[in-house]
Write an enzyme that holds these catalytic residues in place. Structure first.
Site, PDB file in Angstrom:
ATOM      1  N   HIS A 112       0.814  -1.218   0.000  1.00 59.68           N
ATOM      2  CA  HIS A 112       0.000   0.000   0.000  1.00 59.68           C
ATOM      3  C   HIS A 112       0.849   1.271   0.000  1.00 59.68           C
ATOM      4  O   HIS A 112       0.336   2.356  -0.275  1.00 59.68           O
ATOM      5  CB  HIS A 112      -1.004   0.004   1.159  1.00 59.68           C
ATOM      6  CG  HIS A 112      -0.422   0.306   2.514  1.00 59.68           C
ATOM      7  ND1 HIS A 112      -0.144  -0.671   3.448  1.00 59.68           N
ATOM      8  CD2 HIS A 112      -0.088   1.477   3.106  1.00 59.68           C
ATOM      9  CE1 HIS A 112       0.324  -0.119   4.547  1.00 59.68           C
ATOM     10  NE2 HIS A 112       0.366   1.192   4.363  1.00 59.68           N
ATOM     11  N   ASP A 145      -0.083  -7.577   1.522  1.00 55.06           N
ATOM     12  CA  ASP A 145       0.357  -6.198   1.671  1.00 55.06           C
ATOM     13  C   ASP A 145       1.882  -6.092   1.717  1.00 55.06           C
ATOM     14  O   ASP A 145       2.448  -5.412   2.582  1.00 55.06           O
ATOM     15  CB  ASP A 145      -0.249  -5.538   2.909  1.00 55.06           C
ATOM     16  CG  ASP A 145      -0.047  -4.021   2.900  1.00 55.06           C
ATOM     17  OD1 ASP A 145       0.120  -3.455   1.804  1.00 55.06           O
ATOM     18  OD2 ASP A 145      -0.034  -3.420   3.992  1.00 55.06           O
ATOM     19  N   SER A 223       4.739   2.534   7.798  1.00 51.84           N
ATOM     20  CA  SER A 223       4.424   1.416   6.911  1.00 51.84           C
ATOM     21  C   SER A 223       5.636   0.906   6.165  1.00 51.84           C
ATOM     22  O   SER A 223       6.344   1.674   5.512  1.00 51.84           O
ATOM     23  CB  SER A 223       3.376   1.831   5.866  1.00 51.84           C
ATOM     24  OG  SER A 223       2.087   1.725   6.377  1.00 51.84           O
TER      25      SER A 223
END
Length: 370
Positions: A112, A145, A223
């Site tokens: 992402h 992910d 992230s």
């Protein structure tokens, strides 16, 4: 082990700006104890002189359970900041140098973080020393992910690789990344829970995590950054945080962060580097989304795949997988996805007639979505 699945209020953790800096969240004046950890039993022994005998590794233990300062100094050169610009918008995240050859370096991050630049756009990687390189996407896996990007820079320091399967609740962990664009940020905490079923993303591109839950501060921009253990070895890839919802104000760290186990990331990264694609273990079922009971009820079976070969039928309810209680379809999917194609799993099922059975099922393999 009881598990609870999270769907609502799980947010991707993407930052928006890039600011230089270096910060360590660690209490001041913490006494450090020299100790040795047994490489097999993981038992701790006090070291009177700071040295350890064969079969034991040295570790510094303080109030945080690890010498965060020394770990930050050794791991930070393997951590990068990632900035993405595209027609779909801009954002930033983090990553770690997974492999580095004589010609280029491979970086693990979250899908992402970079997916908006999958077709058009620009990905820039900033190294710990401030150097910036344009990155190329090697491969993506939206179902876990995870993604790998590469830069044309050789012989960079690789992140030390740990074993996420050896983690225990209460173990000290340290998160690296660029929260809110503040590169070089390091925070510490503990493993709060393991095998937490977590889903993120949209209904068309959902990711399923057999997550490591931690209270180490994780915020937007972390992230893709690494979660490391008390010896500075990567054990997770930071991916999501729980939030209280927009009515409670801006989202941020509330002590509920989730990381993808590093063992899982390694398998997928190796496949992406080798072929540009990756696989997932495949049971060959669709679950009944209207079912409200405990367990996961099968609504459809793919002919010739693992479930069909094992004799499962429509209406069968999965009650546990490998000893983990199945509360719903999400926890069932996460348990299957936590394994490797070809693995054998033990399932306790309830047949449509109400009979309980225990089956050994060998999982198949299927291409994962980019």
């Amino acid at each position: 082990m009881k598990s609870t699945s999270f769907k609502l209020l799980i947010g991707f953790i993407i930052g928006a700006v890039t600011v230089g800096g270096y910060a360590i969240a660690i209490p001041n004046n913490v006494p450090v104890v020299k100790a040795c950890i047994d490489n097999k039993t993981k038992a701790l022994y006090v070291s009177s002189n700071g040295s350890c005998p064969k079969g034991r590794s040295a570790v510094d233990i303080g109030a945080t359970g690890a010498n965060v300062k020394s770990i930050a100094q050794s791991v930070s050169p393997s951590v990068v900041s990632i900035k993405v610009t595209s027609t779909l918008g801009s954002g930033s995240g983090s990553g770690s140098i997974y492999k580095s050859t004589s010609s280029l370096s491979y970086i693990i991050t979250n899908n992402h973080v970079i997916e908006s630049a999958a077709t058009t756009g620009k990905i820039e990687v900033e190294l710990n020393n401030g150097d910036i390189y344009v990155a190329t996407i090697v491969g993506r896996n939206s179902e876990y992910d995870l993604a790998v990007v590469s830069i044309n820079k050789s012989n960079l320091p690789e992140i030390p690789k740990g074993d996420s399967s050896s983690l225990a609740i209460g173990d000290v962990v340290i998160a690296f990344g660029s929260p809110l664009g503040l590169s070089g940020t390091v925070t510490s905490g503990i493993v709060s829970a393991l095998n937490r079923p977590v889903t993120t993303g949209s209904t068309t591109a959902e990711s399923y995590m057999d997550a490591i839950q931690t209270d180490a501060a994780i915020n937007p921009g972390n992230s893709g950054g690494p979660l490391v253990d008390s010896q500075g070895r990567a054990v997770g890839v930071n991916s999501a945080i729980a939030t209280l919802g927009s009515s409670f104000g801006p989202s941020g760290n509330i002590g509920l962060g989730f990381s993808i186990p590093f063992n899982q990331a390694v398998r997928i990264a190796d496949e992406l580097i080798a072929t540009g694609k990756s696989t997932k273990p495949f049971l060959g079922v669709l679950f009944d989304t209207t079912y409200t009971g405990v367990g996961a009820r099968i609504a459809m079976i793919t002919p010739g795949q693992a479930a069909d070969k094992a004799g499962l039928t429509v209406g069968t309810i999965l009650k546990s997988i490998d000893g983990f209680k199945i509360n719903d379809a999400v926890s069932a999917i996460v348990r299957v996805r936590s394994r490797v194609p070809g693995d054998q799993v033990v399932m306790v099922i309830q047949t449509p007639a109400g009979e309980s059975k225990t089956l050994n099922i060998t999982l198949g393999s299927a291409p994962a979505l980019p």
